[in-house]
Write a protein that holds these residues in place. Sequence first.
Motif, mmCIF file in Angstrom:
data_model
loop_
_atom_site.group_PDB
_atom_site.id
_atom_site.type_symbol
_atom_site.label_atom_id
_atom_site.label_comp_id
_atom_site.label_asym_id
_atom_site.label_seq_id
_atom_site.Cartn_x
_atom_site.Cartn_y
_atom_site.Cartn_z
ATOM 1 N N LEU A 177 -8.906 -14.646 -21.579
ATOM 2 C CA LEU A 177 -7.729 -14.319 -22.389
ATOM 3 C C LEU A 177 -7.764 -12.849 -22.780
ATOM 4 C CD1 LEU A 177 -8.088 -17.483 -24.609
ATOM 5 C CD2 LEU A 177 -6.066 -17.016 -23.195
ATOM 6 N N GLY A 178 -6.606 -12.222 -22.837
ATOM 7 C CA GLY A 178 -6.488 -10.849 -23.336
ATOM 8 C C GLY A 178 -5.554 -10.865 -24.538
ATOM 9 N N TYR A 179 -5.919 -10.129 -25.594
ATOM 10 C CA TYR A 179 -5.102 -10.088 -26.813
ATOM 11 C C TYR A 179 -4.905 -8.674 -27.328
ATOM 12 C CZ TYR A 179 -5.961 -15.113 -27.373
ATOM 13 O OH TYR A 179 -6.011 -16.457 -27.193
ATOM 14 N N GLY A 180 -3.732 -8.425 -27.886
ATOM 15 C CA GLY A 180 -3.496 -7.190 -28.632
ATOM 16 C C GLY A 180 -3.317 -5.948 -27.779
ATOM 17 N N TYR A 181 -3.400 -6.093 -26.463
ATOM 18 C CA TYR A 181 -3.253 -4.952 -25.549
ATOM 19 C C TYR A 181 -1.837 -4.372 -25.647
ATOM 20 C CZ TYR A 181 -1.055 -8.681 -22.959
ATOM 21 O OH TYR A 181 -0.239 -9.722 -22.644
ATOM 22 N N LYS A 182 -1.707 -3.167 -25.121
ATOM 23 C CA LYS A 182 -0.406 -2.515 -25.105
ATOM 24 C C LYS A 182 0.458 -3.171 -24.041
ATOM 25 C CE LYS A 182 1.594 2.100 -24.378
ATOM 26 N NZ LYS A 182 2.595 2.034 -25.436
ATOM 27 N N LEU A 183 1.587 -3.721 -24.466
ATOM 28 C CA LEU A 183 2.507 -4.363 -23.514
ATOM 29 C C LEU A 183 2.998 -3.322 -22.519
ATOM 30 C CD1 LEU A 183 4.378 -6.587 -26.097
ATOM 31 C CD2 LEU A 183 3.156 -7.462 -24.081
ATOM 32 N N ASN A 184 3.174 -3.720 -21.284
ATOM 33 C CA ASN A 184 3.631 -2.827 -20.212
ATOM 34 C C ASN A 184 2.630 -1.716 -19.870
ATOM 35 O OD1 ASN A 184 6.100 -4.225 -19.919
ATOM 36 N ND2 ASN A 184 6.918 -3.106 -21.681
ATOM 37 N N HIS A 185 1.382 -1.846 -20.299
ATOM 38 C CA HIS A 185 0.365 -0.877 -19.875
ATOM 39 C C HIS A 185 0.109 -1.065 -18.369
ATOM 40 C CE1 HIS A 185 -3.494 1.145 -19.387
ATOM 41 N NE2 HIS A 185 -3.287 1.729 -20.559
ATOM 42 N N ARG A 186 -0.047 0.060 -17.689
ATOM 43 C CA ARG A 186 -0.203 0.043 -16.222
ATOM 44 C C ARG A 186 -1.348 -0.874 -15.763
ATOM 45 N NH1 ARG A 186 2.524 -0.575 -12.365
ATOM 46 N NH2 ARG A 186 4.054 0.731 -13.423
ATOM 47 N N ALA A 187 -2.466 -0.857 -16.485
ATOM 48 C CA ALA A 187 -3.634 -1.651 -16.061
ATOM 49 C C ALA A 187 -3.305 -3.151 -16.058
ATOM 50 C CB ALA A 187 -4.820 -1.379 -16.986
ATOM 51 N N SER A 242 -11.204 -7.829 -14.496
ATOM 52 C CA SER A 242 -10.167 -8.329 -15.405
ATOM 53 C C SER A 242 -10.456 -7.883 -16.840
ATOM 54 C CB SER A 242 -10.086 -9.858 -15.322
ATOM 55 O OG SER A 242 -9.924 -10.252 -13.975
ATOM 56 N N ILE A 243 -11.723 -7.957 -17.236
ATOM 57 C CA ILE A 243 -12.105 -7.486 -18.583
ATOM 58 C C ILE A 243 -11.774 -5.995 -18.709
ATOM 59 C CG2 ILE A 243 -14.052 -7.022 -20.141
ATOM 60 C CD1 ILE A 243 -15.427 -9.547 -19.034
ATOM 61 N N SER A 244 -12.095 -5.226 -17.655
ATOM 62 C CA SER A 244 -11.829 -3.774 -17.693
ATOM 63 C C SER A 244 -10.350 -3.481 -17.890
ATOM 64 C CB SER A 244 -12.259 -3.103 -16.390
ATOM 65 O OG SER A 244 -13.631 -3.177 -16.271
ATOM 66 N N ALA A 245 -9.495 -4.216 -17.180
ATOM 67 C CA ALA A 245 -8.052 -3.963 -17.290
ATOM 68 C C ALA A 245 -7.566 -4.241 -18.711
ATOM 69 C CB ALA A 245 -7.292 -4.833 -16.284
ATOM 70 N N ILE A 246 -8.030 -5.349 -19.283
ATOM 71 C CA ILE A 246 -7.613 -5.705 -20.647
ATOM 72 C C ILE A 246 -8.055 -4.611 -21.625
ATOM 73 C CG2 ILE A 246 -8.015 -7.339 -22.551
ATOM 74 C CD1 ILE A 246 -8.330 -9.538 -20.299
ATOM 75 N N LYS A 247 -9.294 -4.144 -21.445
ATOM 76 C CA LYS A 247 -9.823 -3.118 -22.362
ATOM 77 C C LYS A 247 -9.128 -1.772 -22.168
ATOM 78 C CE LYS A 247 -14.109 -5.193 -23.558
ATOM 79 N NZ LYS A 247 -15.494 -5.015 -23.950
ATOM 80 N N GLU A 248 -8.838 -1.464 -20.899
ATOM 81 C CA GLU A 248 -8.144 -0.202 -20.623
ATOM 82 C C GLU A 248 -6.787 -0.178 -21.330
ATOM 83 O OE1 GLU A 248 -7.939 0.680 -16.393
ATOM 84 O OE2 GLU A 248 -6.506 2.289 -16.855
ATOM 85 N N ALA A 249 -6.164 -1.349 -21.452
ATOM 86 C CA ALA A 249 -4.864 -1.442 -22.128
ATOM 87 C C ALA A 249 -5.028 -1.627 -23.637
ATOM 88 C CB ALA A 249 -4.059 -2.598 -21.531
ATOM 89 N N GLY A 250 -6.250 -1.418 -24.140
ATOM 90 C CA GLY A 250 -6.486 -1.448 -25.582
ATOM 91 C C GLY A 250 -6.687 -2.833 -26.165
ATOM 92 N N GLY A 251 -6.864 -3.842 -25.293
ATOM 93 C CA GLY A 251 -6.934 -5.213 -25.791
ATOM 94 C C GLY A 251 -8.346 -5.746 -25.955
ATOM 95 N N PHE A 252 -8.423 -6.948 -26.496
ATOM 96 C CA PHE A 252 -9.676 -7.690 -26.617
ATOM 97 C C PHE A 252 -9.752 -8.706 -25.476
ATOM 98 C CE2 PHE A 252 -8.908 -7.006 -31.348
ATOM 99 C CZ PHE A 252 -9.943 -6.087 -31.510
ATOM 100 N N ALA A 253 -10.916 -8.796 -24.825
ATOM 101 C CA ALA A 253 -11.130 -9.782 -23.752
ATOM 102 C C ALA A 253 -11.947 -10.948 -24.313
ATOM 103 C CB ALA A 253 -11.856 -9.129 -22.587
ATOM 104 N N VAL A 254 -11.449 -12.150 -24.072
ATOM 105 C CA VAL A 254 -12.000 -13.356 -24.712
ATOM 106 C C VAL A 254 -12.252 -14.436 -23.649
ATOM 107 C CG1 VAL A 254 -11.408 -15.228 -26.327
ATOM 108 C CG2 VAL A 254 -10.831 -12.855 -26.922
ATOM 109 N N ILE A 255 -13.390 -15.112 -23.730
ATOM 110 C CA ILE A 255 -13.666 -16.250 -22.828
ATOM 111 C C ILE A 255 -12.777 -17.416 -23.249
ATOM 112 C CG2 ILE A 255 -15.394 -17.925 -22.025
ATOM 113 C CD1 ILE A 255 -17.572 -15.957 -22.672
ATOM 114 N N ALA A 256 -11.952 -17.912 -22.336
ATOM 115 C CA ALA A 256 -11.064 -19.042 -22.641
ATOM 116 C C ALA A 256 -11.833 -20.361 -22.516
ATOM 117 C CB ALA A 256 -9.872 -19.060 -21.686
#
Length: 276
Positions: free
Chosen positions: A79-89, A176-190
């Motif tokens: 799961l990814g949370y809080g990331y910037k919507l429409n971020h390229r990553a 996948s974790i990298s992309a979520i983090k690059e977009a400023g989000g938190f990566a979470v194990i679902a």
Amino acid sequence: MMNPYADLHCHSSCSDGSFTPIELIDHALSVGLKGLSITDHDTSAAYQEALPYAESKGFKLISGIEFSTLHKGESVHILGYGYKLNHRAILDLCAFHHNRRQARNSAILEKLTHAGMPVNEEELALESKEITGRPHIANVMIQKGYVDSVNEAFKKYIGEGKPCYVEGKGISTEESISAIKEAGGFAVIAHPHLIKSAALLKDLLKQDFDGIEVFYARFPKSQEERYLRIAQEKGWLITGGSDFHGTVKPTIPLGCSWVDESLFAPLYARFKENNS
Ligand code: AMP
Ligand code: FE
Ligand code: FE
Ligand code: ZN
């Protein structure tokens, strides 16, 4: 004091849920939730209409997504949370999944046809708006009289290891974790509750996650404690949600798992930081 505040895991009709994004927010309000994340599979399309609607209602909606990854040959959800919507990553990863799903769906349809249950691309296309997955294929199988339920379709034909299952290409957990983090989000194990292999979970826990989904669907408290301990040991975020899919999973109501206001606060803060 733990009180239901937000459900951090649900699906809209932009992936394999039966409620539209607007219906989801109305439903969340009607069951008394104050916050929500719409974690569609491999798309953030719901936010285009959901975000302005939530704002107009004073409802706290935060960006969320559920990516499928291939981890040591096994399919895993993150799961990814809080990331910037429409971020390229994020958009790039969604585009990868769009292509992956197209090729995989075609391969599954081919297998079904060979098994005497023809389903064509046009019939499948009518079932979905954004993301097309196996639940949509199952719906067509019901309409054509091949099975009586989505569950039967998975159990007999399209579930993992069944004759018409296709894994398709995958993308790694690390990427996948990298992309979520690059977009400023938190990566979470679902839903670690659903991971059958202890070795797989052990390896996942070594990855660079920010959190773990401790509260999930209708799993009992006894199963939450283990993941709560892991979160505390690692200093990870504790998340939770129902995995509501509407009529697709009729026994799971919205809000049956949730987080309280204190667990929601850091996610909401991160969302606001990235999206205002
Ligand atoms: P896909 O994303 O195409 O691999 O399809 C997986 C999705 O199918 C999961 O995220 C669930 O929402 C759904 N699913 C899996 N097993 C079942 C089942 N037995 N009954 C209904 N839905 C299921
Ligand atoms: Fe799903
Ligand atoms: Fe999942
Ligand atoms: Zn889910």
